[in-house]
Write a protein that holds these residues in place. Structure first.
Motif, PDB file in Angstrom:
ATOM      1  N   VAL A 297      -5.724   5.739 -23.008  1.00 28.02           N
ATOM      2  CA  VAL A 297      -5.187   4.401 -22.721  1.00 28.02           C
ATOM      3  C   VAL A 297      -5.817   3.361 -23.651  1.00 28.02           C
ATOM      4  CG1 VAL A 297      -5.261   2.550 -20.973  1.00 28.02           C
ATOM      5  CG2 VAL A 297      -4.502   4.851 -20.330  1.00 28.02           C
TER       6      VAL A 297
ATOM      7  N   CYS B   3     -14.784   3.793 -18.738  1.00 27.76           N
ATOM      8  CA  CYS B   3     -14.020   2.700 -19.371  1.00 27.76           C
ATOM      9  C   CYS B   3     -14.901   1.959 -20.380  1.00 27.76           C
ATOM     10  CB  CYS B   3     -13.488   1.727 -18.317  1.00 27.76           C
ATOM     11  SG  CYS B   3     -12.231   2.462 -17.259  1.00 27.76           S
TER      12      CYS B   3
ATOM     13  N   ALA C 225      -4.317  -1.828 -15.184  1.00 31.99           N
ATOM     14  CA  ALA C 225      -4.382  -0.370 -15.150  1.00 31.99           C
ATOM     15  C   ALA C 225      -4.843   0.132 -13.791  1.00 31.99           C
ATOM     16  CB  ALA C 225      -5.352   0.113 -16.233  1.00 31.99           C
TER      17      ALA C 225
ATOM     18  N   THR D  91      -8.998  -3.048 -14.864  1.00 33.27           N
ATOM     19  CA  THR D  91      -8.724  -1.880 -14.016  1.00 33.27           C
ATOM     20  C   THR D  91      -8.542  -2.366 -12.578  1.00 33.27           C
ATOM     21  OG1 THR D  91     -11.042  -1.346 -13.521  1.00 33.27           O
ATOM     22  CG2 THR D  91     -10.102  -0.401 -15.554  1.00 33.27           C
TER      23      THR D  91
ATOM     24  N   VAL E  85      -3.488   4.848 -14.922  1.00 32.21           N
ATOM     25  CA  VAL E  85      -4.709   5.581 -15.258  1.00 32.21           C
ATOM     26  C   VAL E  85      -5.527   5.782 -13.986  1.00 32.21           C
ATOM     27  CG1 VAL E  85      -6.095   3.510 -15.815  1.00 32.21           C
ATOM     28  CG2 VAL E  85      -6.707   5.692 -16.819  1.00 32.21           C
TER      29      VAL E  85
ATOM     30  N   ARG F 275      -8.098  10.548 -20.031  1.00 31.38           N
ATOM     31  CA  ARG F 275      -6.971   9.616 -19.879  1.00 31.38           C
ATOM     32  C   ARG F 275      -7.419   8.172 -20.180  1.00 31.38           C
ATOM     33  NH1 ARG F 275      -2.221   7.798 -20.738  1.00 31.38           N
ATOM     34  NH2 ARG F 275      -1.431   6.375 -19.149  1.00 31.38           N
ATOM     35  N   VAL F 276      -8.617   7.833 -19.756  1.00 28.75           N
ATOM     36  CA  VAL F 276      -9.140   6.495 -20.040  1.00 28.75           C
ATOM     37  C   VAL F 276      -9.203   6.278 -21.552  1.00 28.75           C
ATOM     38  CG1 VAL F 276     -11.243   5.068 -19.959  1.00 28.75           C
ATOM     39  CG2 VAL F 276     -10.429   6.204 -17.881  1.00 28.75           C
TER      40      VAL F 276
END
Ligand code: COA
Ligand code: NAP
Length: 277
Positions: A81, A129, A44, A20, A70, A77-78
């Motif tokens: 993905v 995450c 991301a 991330t 993201v 959304r995490v």
């Protein structure tokens, strides 16, 4: 991909990593190191242009990388993905929780939304995450989660109440998840970098400090770092990337719940910002 890494070529071949905030600064340095050793790296962050351009830079030198948009504050959304990565690559071995937001602001002037933004990006994002990758890693027999923390909360750092609180929370989360998920062979560790001049740090300094005169602060910090870092230099994204690789490699098999400081000895010799000109 040619690698100038200290690690053996192809060490991470066949592995898939999610980084991330991988489109800039330290996150990009981490992504470069992982890709250099054969991992496919998914970068991301909020800006799809930023992560796609960064992925292209890795691909241009022979690495495997892709970019995905993201906002780590958005748990749904995490999850989406992570499901996409697991679906298209069949696995997800390494998660690096590197995305963060930061800016200097006196605590008494910090708006509720400013506090919330940083806590949500740094702390909630790390949790969302980690939670999303857990079932994928458990199912494949294990994985590595590496959180990027900091050292400013070890003594206190004025005008950084939100970030220091969030990173202290990340340290606690690192230890708790390490113990909770060890039976699934998921190692959870953190790295606490010292000062590394990135675009993000410059941005954090550039913002007005809610009425406080910030002119000269960036210069004071630069001079302070060069003068006081015991090992005599600023850090680089590669310094952090190499520690990520070590933790992701078989060398990290028996390491979990650790918070590794990579800072040239900086925090041990640091006065607080309050004592600076
Ligand atoms: N001083 C005081 N408050 C600030 C601020 C500053 N320098 N910068 C942002 N804020 C406040 C905003 O005013 C807003 O509060 P308000 O609604 O009460 O006015 C709140 O923080 C959220 O701002 P917004 O711009 O909507 O944030 P965002 O959620 O889109 O972005 C940030 C996140 C604010 C953390 C932004 O700094 C960021 O994107 N940072 C990424 C880069 C970075 O910080 N890197 C350093 C990593 S160490
Ligand atoms: P940076 O370049 O600004 O990196 C921050 C990254 O996070 C950006 O790529 C940004 O991309 C992404 N991001 C921000 N908000 C996000 C969100 N809501 N969702 C998804 N991604 C988001 O800063 P950096 O210096 O490299 O910092 C990287 C990490 O190192 C951070 O965790 C930081 O706290 C830590 N750290 C840095 C230092 C240092 O001196 N540099 C020291 C100690 C710790 P988008 O804008 O595209 O979203």
């Amino acid at each position: 991909m040619n690698s100038s890494s200290i690690f053996r070529d192809g060490l991470l071949a066949g592995q898939v990593a999610l980084v991330t905030g991988g489109g800039s600064g330290i996150g990009f340095g981490i992504a470069e190191q992982l890709a250099g050793l054969g991992a496919h790296v998914v970068l991301a962050s909020r800006s799809v242009e930023r992560v796609e351009a960064a992925a292209e830079r890795i691909v241009a030198v022979g690495g495997k990388a892709s970019g995905v948009s993201v906002d780590v504050r958005d748990a749904d959304r995490v999850r989406e993905v992570v499901t996409d990565i697991a679906g298209s690559h069949g696995r997800l071995d390494i998660l690096v929780n590197n995305a963060a937001g930061n800016f200097y602001v006196p605590s008494e002037q910090m708006s509720a939304n400013a506090w919330r933004s940083v806590i949500e990006i740094d702390l909630n994002g790390t949790f969302f995450c980690s939670q999303a990758v857990m079932p994928v890693m458990r199912q494949q027999g294990g994985g590595r989660i590496i959180n990027i923390s900091m050292t400013l909360h070890y003594r206190g750092w004025p005008m950084m109440a939100h970030a220091t609180a969030a990173k202290a929370g990340i340290d606690a989360l690192t230890r708790t998840l390490a113990v909770e998920w060890a039976s699934s062979r998921i190692r959870v560790n953190a790295i606490a970098p010292g000062p590394i001049p990135t675009e993000g740090v410059r941005k954090a300094f550039a913002a007005p400090l809610g009425g406080v005169d910030a002119s000269g602060l960036a210069e004071a910090m630069t001079e302070h770092a060069e003068r006081t870092i015991p090992l005599g230099r600023w850090g680089t994204p590669a310094d952090i990337g190499q520690m990520v690789v070590y933790l992701a490699s078989p060398g990290g098999d028996w390491i979990t719940g650790s918070i590794l400081v990579v800072d040239g000895g900086e925090w041990l010799s640091r006065p607080t910002v309050a004592s600076m000109p």
